[in-house]
Design a protein around this motif. Structure first.
Motif, PDB file in Angstrom:
ATOM      1  N   ILE A  62       0.825  -1.211   0.000  1.00 37.19           N
ATOM      2  CA  ILE A  62       0.000   0.000   0.000  1.00 37.19           C
ATOM      3  C   ILE A  62       0.858   1.259   0.000  1.00 37.19           C
ATOM      4  O   ILE A  62       0.580   2.226  -0.708  1.00 37.19           O
ATOM      5  CB  ILE A  62      -0.933   0.004   1.234  1.00 37.19           C
ATOM      6  N   LEU A  63       1.931   1.259   0.789  1.00 36.81           N
ATOM      7  CA  LEU A  63       2.741   2.462   0.962  1.00 36.81           C
ATOM      8  C   LEU A  63       4.088   2.390   0.247  1.00 36.81           C
ATOM      9  O   LEU A  63       4.927   3.271   0.428  1.00 36.81           O
ATOM     10  CB  LEU A  63       2.967   2.719   2.455  1.00 36.81           C
ATOM     11  N   SER A  64       4.294   1.376  -0.567  1.00 37.47           N
ATOM     12  CA  SER A  64       5.631   1.154  -1.123  1.00 37.47           C
ATOM     13  C   SER A  64       5.894   1.913  -2.424  1.00 37.47           C
ATOM     14  O   SER A  64       7.041   2.182  -2.766  1.00 37.47           O
ATOM     15  CB  SER A  64       5.860  -0.340  -1.359  1.00 37.47           C
ATOM     16  N   ALA A  70      -7.381   6.705  -0.336  1.00 35.00           N
ATOM     17  CA  ALA A  70      -8.196   6.328   0.819  1.00 35.00           C
ATOM     18  C   ALA A  70      -7.589   5.142   1.577  1.00 35.00           C
ATOM     19  O   ALA A  70      -7.535   5.131   2.811  1.00 35.00           O
ATOM     20  CB  ALA A  70      -9.617   5.990   0.356  1.00 35.00           C
ATOM     21  N   ILE A  71      -7.111   4.148   0.840  1.00 38.50           N
ATOM     22  CA  ILE A  71      -6.521   2.962   1.469  1.00 38.50           C
ATOM     23  C   ILE A  71      -5.210   3.315   2.162  1.00 38.50           C
ATOM     24  O   ILE A  71      -4.935   2.858   3.277  1.00 38.50           O
ATOM     25  CB  ILE A  71      -6.314   1.844   0.421  1.00 38.50           C
ATOM     26  N   ALA A  72      -4.387   4.141   1.511  1.00 37.49           N
ATOM     27  CA  ALA A  72      -3.120   4.548   2.123  1.00 37.49           C
ATOM     28  C   ALA A  72      -3.355   5.317   3.408  1.00 37.49           C
ATOM     29  O   ALA A  72      -2.644   5.135   4.407  1.00 37.49           O
ATOM     30  CB  ALA A  72      -2.321   5.394   1.135  1.00 37.49           C
ATOM     31  N   ASP A  73      -4.360   6.184   3.408  1.00 42.26           N
ATOM     32  CA  ASP A  73      -4.675   6.951   4.618  1.00 42.26           C
ATOM     33  C   ASP A  73      -5.076   6.022   5.761  1.00 42.26           C
ATOM     34  O   ASP A  73      -4.658   6.207   6.913  1.00 42.26           O
ATOM     35  CB  ASP A  73      -5.795   7.937   4.313  1.00 42.26           C
ATOM     36  N   LYS A  74      -5.870   5.012   5.450  1.00 47.40           N
ATOM     37  CA  LYS A  74      -6.298   4.071   6.484  1.00 47.40           C
ATOM     38  C   LYS A  74      -5.118   3.259   7.017  1.00 47.40           C
ATOM     39  O   LYS A  74      -5.017   3.006   8.220  1.00 47.40           O
ATOM     40  CB  LYS A  74      -7.372   3.133   5.919  1.00 47.40           C
ATOM     41  N   ARG A  75      -4.216   2.874   6.136  1.00 52.72           N
ATOM     42  CA  ARG A  75      -3.027   2.124   6.562  1.00 52.72           C
ATOM     43  C   ARG A  75      -2.134   2.988   7.453  1.00 52.72           C
ATOM     44  O   ARG A  75      -1.614   2.520   8.475  1.00 52.72           O
ATOM     45  CB  ARG A  75      -2.261   1.641   5.330  1.00 52.72           C
ATOM     46  N   LEU A  76      -1.933   4.240   7.089  1.00 52.94           N
ATOM     47  CA  LEU A  76      -1.125   5.147   7.904  1.00 52.94           C
ATOM     48  C   LEU A  76      -1.738   5.329   9.293  1.00 52.94           C
ATOM     49  O   LEU A  76      -1.030   5.372  10.292  1.00 52.94           O
ATOM     50  CB  LEU A  76      -0.995   6.501   7.205  1.00 52.94           C
ATOM     51  N   SER A  77      -3.059   5.439   9.339  1.00 56.87           N
ATOM     52  CA  SER A  77      -3.735   5.561  10.632  1.00 56.87           C
ATOM     53  C   SER A  77      -3.526   4.310  11.469  1.00 56.87           C
ATOM     54  O   SER A  77      -3.299   4.381  12.681  1.00 56.87           O
ATOM     55  CB  SER A  77      -5.233   5.811  10.409  1.00 56.87           C
TER      56      SER A  77
END
Length: 226
Positions: free
Chosen positions: A20-22, A117-124
């Protein structure tokens, strides 16, 4: 467990959470699931789903680990109207999907809105913050910025102003500038993107990534926008 590997052969495999964040793989390839087959998706055509639910179902069909990220998430909140595809008849056997109904009128909105949206949720989830370093206006820039502008876990957004200096910034940024210039993007267009962003409900502090001359000739405008 499904793992993700670069399309260019880089050996290290990642989980969905890591992908997701890579961004790109170290060898500049794209990550694909190692168990991708047509059989994963065959049953989707048998269900009557909204476009957003269809996208979520694809995520989960390819990797069940994605369910906790997409199930209760609004993937297309940046769309002013519905993300439902607009289909036009080309002939009796062919339909065309219009891809210019997103917030930036770019086909990239359909991919980047869910990613933001998915990246934001993963960061949270991992209690970390993210940073969009460079997004060239007129290339992927506006679509990328709109995808993350309402994120609670991104600190700052940087606009890259396209220019034609062949020795500046390195290959990737320069190529994105050439694409933007080919699309007819000018400095005033970038300022209008900034203005629209600043008027959004939860904008982050923007940074203008450009030459000093642009600020010298349009200093008052730049100060008002930033």
């Amino acid at each position: 467990m499904v793992q993700y590997q670069s399309t260019r052969g880089y050996k290290e495999k990642l989980s969905f959470e890591d992908v997701i964040l890579s961004g790109l793989a170290p060898d500049k390839g794209l990550y694909l699931p190692d168990s991708l087959t047509i059989d994963n998706l065959n049953h989707l055509t048998e269900e009557d789903l909204s476009y957003e639910d269809f996208v979520k179902t694809i995520f989960i069909a390819l990797d069940k680990n994605s369910a906790k990220y997409v199930d209760d998430l609004s993937l297309y909140s940046g769309f002013e109207n519905s993300a439902e595809p607009v289909l036009k008849d080309l002939n009796d056997t062919t339909l065309i999907m219009e891809l210019f109904h997103g917030p930036t009128k770019s086909f990239k909105d359909y991919a980047l809105q869910p990613l933001g949206a998915i990246a934001d949720k993963r960061l949270s989830e991992i209690s970390e913050r993210g940073l969009v370093i460079v997004a060239t206006s007129g290339d992927t820039g506006s679509a990328a910025i709109n995808a993350v502008k309402d994120s609670k876990n991104l600190d700052i957004v940087e606009w890259g102003v396209p220019h034609n200096c062949p020795t500046a910034d390195g290959k990737e940024i320069q190529n994105s500038s050439y694409r933007a210039l080919k699309n007819g993007i000018k400095l005033n267009d970038v300022f209008q993107m900034v203005k629209k962003y600043k008027n959004s409900k939860d904008s982050r502090p923007p940074v203008s990534y450009t030459h000093l001359r642009a600020h010298e000739t349009r200093g008052n405008l730049v100060c008002r926008l930033l």
